[in-house]
Scaffold this active site. Structure first.
Site, PDB file in Angstrom:
ATOM      1  N   HIS A   1      -3.436  -5.512   0.954  1.00 14.24           N
ATOM      2  CA  HIS A   1      -3.312  -5.864   2.369  1.00 14.24           C
ATOM      3  C   HIS A   1      -3.713  -7.322   2.556  1.00 14.24           C
ATOM      4  CE1 HIS A   1      -2.559  -1.856   3.938  1.00 14.24           C
ATOM      5  NE2 HIS A   1      -3.553  -1.382   3.195  1.00 14.24           N
TER       6      HIS A   1
ATOM      7  N   CYS B   1       0.837  -1.201   0.000  1.00 18.77           N
ATOM      8  CA  CYS B   1       0.000   0.000   0.000  1.00 18.77           C
ATOM      9  C   CYS B   1       0.879   1.261   0.000  1.00 18.77           C
ATOM     10  CB  CYS B   1      -0.972  -0.026   1.175  1.00 18.77           C
ATOM     11  SG  CYS B   1      -2.402   1.064   0.932  1.00 18.77           S
TER      12      CYS B   1
END
Length: 487
Positions: free
Chosen positions: A429, A329
């Site tokens: 994630h 991310c």
């Protein structure tokens, strides 16, 4: 409702335990927290964002998580500002003073009350969680999550007190004494949490607590370190490993100021092949076989700090010396050529150069992406993995560059960028919860491996059951059920 004498007294974990206990006892429970402040979030099956604690509690209850379980999520982006997520979608950044003013609170109160009512129509019982301390009397008029929520729900309140931090009698007595007469009547019991040592040493303390507080002590829960439940926020990071070790694959997570979703690394922490540690020490970082750049709520702010403290040079040096560098991310964004924030979404910094490890540029703007995904990893081997995305940036190849995707998602799209076998990034994630990904990540360090990665879902189920057994053993369940069934 599990209310607290303070923050980090164990409300979230006890709520997860009760969700599993009620499920084991044949009920259909669901968790609820009106407002959660945390950088650790999760994506619901319909692609919306909630606090990680309520997702964990829903998992313990054996049900899909939903935004009604956490209608307001506050994600701090600096010391004074926070992103407000309402019903799973961001509605803007607010200054803390502005958010906690009286004006507009009744609108938010209506939203959280309606979310509870919808949940309450579908599940029984609702395991509610308060926030912080219930005795912050200066915030009473604007409070959305503690006793005003208990009044709306007509909830029985159990006060959770942490004996490990000291002052348990004063904190419990004061928390009850500072309530209004109406709210004081709602507090039906006390749970003493995190006792260390011989339980018999607090037997007289239980009687004293009941005498001064006027409510029963439902149980004294011993401190445990052998049960692993995903934590709500980064307070727990202070207790994690910070150094490299001999005889294992050293995996270092760069400790960012606004580090988010550190649960991405929980599976690695339980893998016996790995020594996982969190550091912003340059010497310790250079000892790592694998460096992980994690997600962050303020990518540009944390990248600016990495440039200022010289950590970027250390990461690049480690890369030249043969370490694997992986970004997730915000960490993936940092590995590119540049990050821009033309609208000031994250703050005052508009653009910064990245580490230059990947031929991509990131622009932070547009609607926030929140979705779950299945994907094939790596290199289309056919093994299906799972993860989720929570990000506001868009990352694209630099002009004239073609990039090698890191993963291929189930909808025919690609994600991330791979420079080579030891340098890659992704928005996904939870990617490191997949055993095949971990095994692939560790393959270059096969000489240090001693076992295979366990299935993380099976592991979590085992932990929920161990937690339920631990709490059930030390909680007066007949008294609890008597409280819950008395009108």
């Amino acid at each position: 409702m599990l209310a607290g004498t303070g923050s980090n007294v164990g409300k979230s974990v006890i709520a997860a335990a009760l969700c599993r206990i009620f499920r084991q006892d044949g009920f259909h429970p669901a968790p609820f927290k009106a407002q959660n402040m945390a950088l650790n979030s999760y994506v619901t099956p319909d692609g919306l964002e909630i606090g990680r604690a309520q997702a964990v509690q829903a998992e313990a209850a054996g049900i899909p998580c939903h935004t009604d379980m956490n209608p307001i999520l506050l994600k701090p982006s600096s010391e004074l500002t926070t992103q407000v997520v309402l019903h799973g979608k961001p509605v803007g950044n607010r200054h803390a003073y502005e958010y906690f003013r009286k004006e507009g609170r009744e609108v938010l109160r209506g939203e959280v009350n309606a979310a509870f009512d919808r949940l309450n129509a579908r599940y029984n019982p609702i395991v509610m969680e308060g926030a912080g301390s219930i005795s912050e009397i200066n915030l009473r008029e604007t409070d959305l999550v503690n006793m005003p929520m208990a009044r709306h729900a007509k909830a029985d309140v159990l006060l959770v007190a942490d004996i490990d931090r000291g002052g348990v009698f004063a904190s419990a007595y004061g928390s009850i004494a500072l309530q209004t007469p109406e709210d004081r009547q709602r507090i039906k019991g006390i749970i003493i949490n995190k006792l260390r040592g011989d339980m018999r040493l607090f037997e007289s303390g239980v009687r004293m607590m009941e005498d001064i507080c006027g409510v029963p002590v439902l149980g004294v829960i011993p401190y445990f370190s052998n049960i692993h439940i995903e934590e709500e926020d980064s307070v727990e990071l202070q207790q994690k490993q910070t150094n490299a070790a001999e005889g294992k694959v050293n995996v270092a997570v760069v400790r960012l100021r606004h580090l988010s979703n550190f649960t991405d690394f929980n599976t690695l922490e339980r893998d016996r092949r790995i020594n996982l540690y969190y550091t912003n020490d340059k010497e310790e970082l250079l000892k790592a076989d694998i460096i992980l750049l994690p997600g962050t709520k303020n990518t540009l702010g944390d990248l600016d700090e990495l440039w200022r403290n010289g950590m970027t040079e250390t990461i690049l040096k480690a890369r030249r010396q043969g370490s694997t560098v992986m970004g997730i991310c915000g960490g993936y964004q940092m590995m590119g050529l540049s990050i821009s924030d033309p609208d000031g979404t994250e703050g005052n910094i508009r653009t910064l150069p990245g580490l230059g490890l990947l031929p991509v540029h990131t622009v932070i703007q547009g609607e926030k992406v929140t979705r779950r995904s299945s994907f094939v990893f790596p290199e289309k081997t056919g093994i299906v993995c799972h993860g989720y995305e929570i990000h506001q940036g868009r990352t694209t190849a630099a002009e004239g560059e073609s990039i090698t995707p890191f993963i291929h998602t189930d909808n025919g799209q690609t994600d991330g960028c791979m420079a080579d076998r030891k340098c890659f990034g992704t928005y996904m994630h939870g990617i490191l919860d997949n055993p095949s990904v971990i095994d692939w990540l560790l393959k270059p360090y096969a000489g240090k491996q001693v076992c295979l990665t366990p299935d993380y879902n099976d592991y979590k189920e085992e932990q929920y059951n161990k937690l339920a057994d631990h709490v059930r053993k030390h909680l007066n369940m007949p008294l609890l059920y008597q409280i819950l069934t008395n009108d």
